[in-house]
Design an enzyme around this catalytic site. Sequence first.
Site, PDB file in Angstrom:
ATOM      1  N   GLY A  30       0.836  -1.206   0.000  1.00 41.04           N
ATOM      2  CA  GLY A  30       0.000   0.000   0.000  1.00 41.04           C
ATOM      3  C   GLY A  30       0.864   1.246   0.000  1.00 41.04           C
ATOM      4  O   GLY A  30       2.056   1.174  -0.306  1.00 41.04           O
ATOM      5  N   ASN A  31       0.280   2.370   0.315  1.00 38.60           N
ATOM      6  CA  ASN A  31       1.069   3.608   0.427  1.00 38.60           C
ATOM      7  C   ASN A  31       0.426   4.522   1.472  1.00 38.60           C
ATOM      8  O   ASN A  31      -0.636   4.209   2.013  1.00 38.60           O
ATOM      9  CB  ASN A  31       1.229   4.288  -0.930  1.00 38.60           C
ATOM     10  N   TYR A  32       1.076   5.651   1.733  1.00 37.79           N
ATOM     11  CA  TYR A  32       0.669   6.518   2.843  1.00 37.79           C
ATOM     12  C   TYR A  32      -0.477   7.480   2.519  1.00 37.79           C
ATOM     13  O   TYR A  32      -0.805   8.335   3.335  1.00 37.79           O
ATOM     14  CB  TYR A  32       1.857   7.354   3.319  1.00 37.79           C
ATOM     15  N   SER A  33      -1.067   7.402   1.343  1.00 43.05           N
ATOM     16  CA  SER A  33      -2.126   8.365   0.992  1.00 43.05           C
ATOM     17  C   SER A  33      -3.281   8.284   2.004  1.00 43.05           C
ATOM     18  O   SER A  33      -3.762   7.197   2.322  1.00 43.05           O
ATOM     19  CB  SER A  33      -2.645   8.064  -0.409  1.00 43.05           C
ATOM     20  N   ALA A  76      -3.674   7.713  -5.107  1.00 44.59           N
ATOM     21  CA  ALA A  76      -2.281   7.258  -5.204  1.00 44.59           C
ATOM     22  C   ALA A  76      -2.349   5.775  -5.539  1.00 44.59           C
ATOM     23  O   ALA A  76      -2.361   4.916  -4.649  1.00 44.59           O
ATOM     24  CB  ALA A  76      -1.564   7.494  -3.876  1.00 44.59           C
TER      25      ALA A  76
END
Length: 402
Positions: free
Chosen positions: A209-212, A277
Amino acid sequence: MRLEGKHIILGVTGSIAAYKAAYLLRGLVKEGADVQVVMTPAAKEFITPVTMSALSGRPVISEFFAANDGTWHSHVDLGQWADLMLVAPITAATIAKMATGVCDNMLITTYLSAKCPVMIAPAMDLDMFCHPSTLKNMDTLRTYGNIILEPGEGELASGLHGKGRMQEPEQIVEEVIAFFNSKKKLLNKKVLVTAGPTYEKIDPVRFIGNYSSGKMGFAIAEELASQGADVVLVTGPVRLMTNHPNITRVDVESALEMLNVSKAEFPNTDAAIMCAAVADYRPATQADQKIKRVEKDLSIQLEATDDIAACLGTMKKEGQLLVGFALETQNEMNNAVAKLQKKNLDFIVLNSLQDKGAGFGVDTNKITILSKDNKAQKFELKQKTEVAADLVGKIVEEFAKM
Ligand code: C5P
């Protein structure tokens, strides 16, 4: 802030719901409104003027003359200053005086001089509310063009149950905002917004995943909706809520799910704003069972996901706008221009992780909007809600040119 620059007179009358006027005032001020509180003598029995002047940053007006120096409060000037007069809570007595013009206090004289629209939020016991004289007086106020925020049904301070509960302060703030937005610029427009991260499954318990946080996309969706657009908000996993009636939220997890929903929705829209994102790679295979720890290192083969923005760029028809975001860490301008062209975007919103206060998780952002005709517009560091207003303003301008 959705009420920036608006001048509001908040009239408060002697109902037990007057304690909620403090929350209402706080809500209006938080949205940027400049509020002048006017209280009837009876209102001061329920809530002190000190509370209201502290929250509004202005001395409360209640008497015709200031007690300390005899200054005359001009109800005429006040009536001209305001963009809206809101009386909340309003009692049966004040409704009756407004209907008949009995101006024996500062609030009613201000009402009679007010050039601006007037909104009232009744609060009283159900028998008082249902009395024919109250109903008749409210009908009279409607004929004057006053807006009545109908009270709700529920438990009343008297212990009775029925109609007469003032709308909650948060609801009234939204009504005020909706009122000012009634000159909505995006009515009959449908806009697709993607927001948040995507999660790409590795096995049943792990993902890439990512930090968005989704905050920017949600702020854009809300701004579009408050301008009257019908919004489809396709969001990856986020911890955000949205209650706007114009927003249809579709929750997805992976890039593939986001792609499928976006492709299905895009042909019916006037614009798409790609704020998500989206993962660029996903595990080539997803394990059915939790992957066990092994003694040696483990590699996960990744495969490229589809670029949703680029895909919509190939589907784009005359009259549709496509807006992308570029979050860059270096060589910002060149990278952003390349993306704008590659994805067939009309605008790209550049934010750089080199700018303090811009990017993931935070409530602020600093953007530059690049258009396909090579124009760049730089904005200051702002709250994401204000950034959303700038971007939506740009979209409104672009629609006006079409
Ligand atoms: O190429 P890059 O990921 O930096 O481009 C960012 C823009 O493209 C954003 O508007 C983002 O929402 C969109 N995008 C997309 N699908 C992807 C990757 C990015 O829609 N797979």
